[in-house]
Scaffold this motif. Structure first.
Motif: not given
Ligand code: COA
Length: 258
Positions: A21-23, A25, A58, A62, A64-66, A107, A131, A135
């Motif tokens: 659910d948090k991809l 992270a 998917k 994705a 580290a947990d942001i 990512l 990416p 941030l």
């Molecule tokens: N940290 C924390 N939560 C994350 C996450 C991360 N790195 N990547 C995804 N999630 C969470 C989203 O916040 C979302 O949570 P929610 O449903 O509680 O709002 C859930 O995972 C699904 O992600 P979502 O963004 O809705 O999916 P998407 O298909 O629209 O986009 C990505 C997918 C990968 C493009 C997008 O999630 C993203 O850009 N993630 C961050 C990637 C990143 O910058 N990683 C480096 C971190 S240092």
């Protein structure tokens, strides 16, 4: 439900990051759980290869947990980086061959996790990138160091400075992944490669990995000396006797794993 699942399939150990659910992270508890699992599997003589993958269709991981990173100050930021780096180093230092099965987004910390593995295979459609600069941070789990060593400085800095991910096919072209499979065939493809590795001598595999990994940080002369020392060490093993005897007797070797 645990954020890291460990499954054993014969000599294969599959570690699955399980926060779909948090991809997937990586929060700090997940990083610690992965580190513990890698240490345990690394010390287990019955394990031949460790595979890392992500839950769901998917994402591999994705990043580290942001939500954790968003709260960090200077000292926490440094500590978070060190925590992740230690996991990646444990993977790199593991005597077991490691394979990342990149089943979707890899990512930031997800790509850094894959970079710390020995081999990487990706699903067609996966996206790989660093990416962090989008941030306001930089890769902190080894990406700035391991990516240039793997794909060269030019391609690495393109990924690091643009922050833009690349598709699996482009990752294959630049040598970032070893192969690309349709998503439905990824684990089968990885299992086949793992089975080839598992059929080889386990001590020889550990020593060969050590020669390549430790040698990469050395000059050529020192690296060659290390290789000769480890070659000498391999020559003292029952495994070498069995491997060569099996060849001479035209049979498959029977390796000792316990
Ligand atoms: N940290 C924390 N939560 C994350 C996450 C991360 N790195 N990547 C995804 N999630 C969470 C989203 O916040 C979302 O949570 P929610 O449903 O509680 O709002 C859930 O995972 C699904 O992600 P979502 O963004 O809705 O999916 P998407 O298909 O629209 O986009 C990505 C997918 C990968 C493009 C997008 O999630 C993203 O850009 N993630 C961050 C990637 C990143 O910058 N990683 C480096 C971190 S240092």
């Amino acid at each position: 439900m645990s954020s890291v699942l460990v499954a054993r399939e014969g000599h294969l150990a599959v570690l699955t990051v399980n926060r779909p659910d948090k991809l997937n992270a990586l929060d700090n508890d997940t990083i610690r759980a992965l580190h513990r699992a890698v240490d345990e599997l690394s010390a287990d003589a019955g394990v031949g290869v460790i595979v890392l993958t992500g839950a769901g269709e998917k994402a591999f991981v994705a990043g580290a947990d942001i939500s954790v990173l968003a709260k960090q100050g200077v000292l926490e930021g440094r500590a978070n980086s060190v925590l992740g780096q230690r996991l990646m180093q444990a993977l790199e230092d593991s005597p077991k061959p490691t394979i990342a099965a990149v089943n979707g987004f890899a990512l930031g910390g997800g790509l850094e996790l894959a970079l710390a593995c020995d081999l990487r295979f990706a699903a067609a459609g996966a996206k790989l990138g660093l990416p962090e600069v989008s941030l306001g941070i930089l890769p902190g789990y080894g990406g700035t160091q391991r990516l240039p060593r793997l794909v060269g400085m030019g391609m690495a800095l393109q990924l690091i400075l643009t922050g833009d991910p690349i598709p699996a096919e482009e990752a294959l072209r630049i040598g970032l992944v070893n192969g690309v499979f349709p998503l439905a065939e990824l684990m089968e493809g990885v299992r086949k490669v793992a089975a080839r590795i598992v059929s080889r001598g386990p001590t020889a595999l550990a020593l060969a990995k050590e020669a390549a990994r430790r040698g990469a940080a050395l000059g050529l002369a020192e690296g060659l000396a290390l290789e000769s020392d480890l070659f000498g060490l391999a020559s003292s093993t029952a495994e070498m006797k069995e491997g060569m005897q099996a060849f001479l007797e035209k049979r498959k070797p029977g390796w000792l794993r316990t």
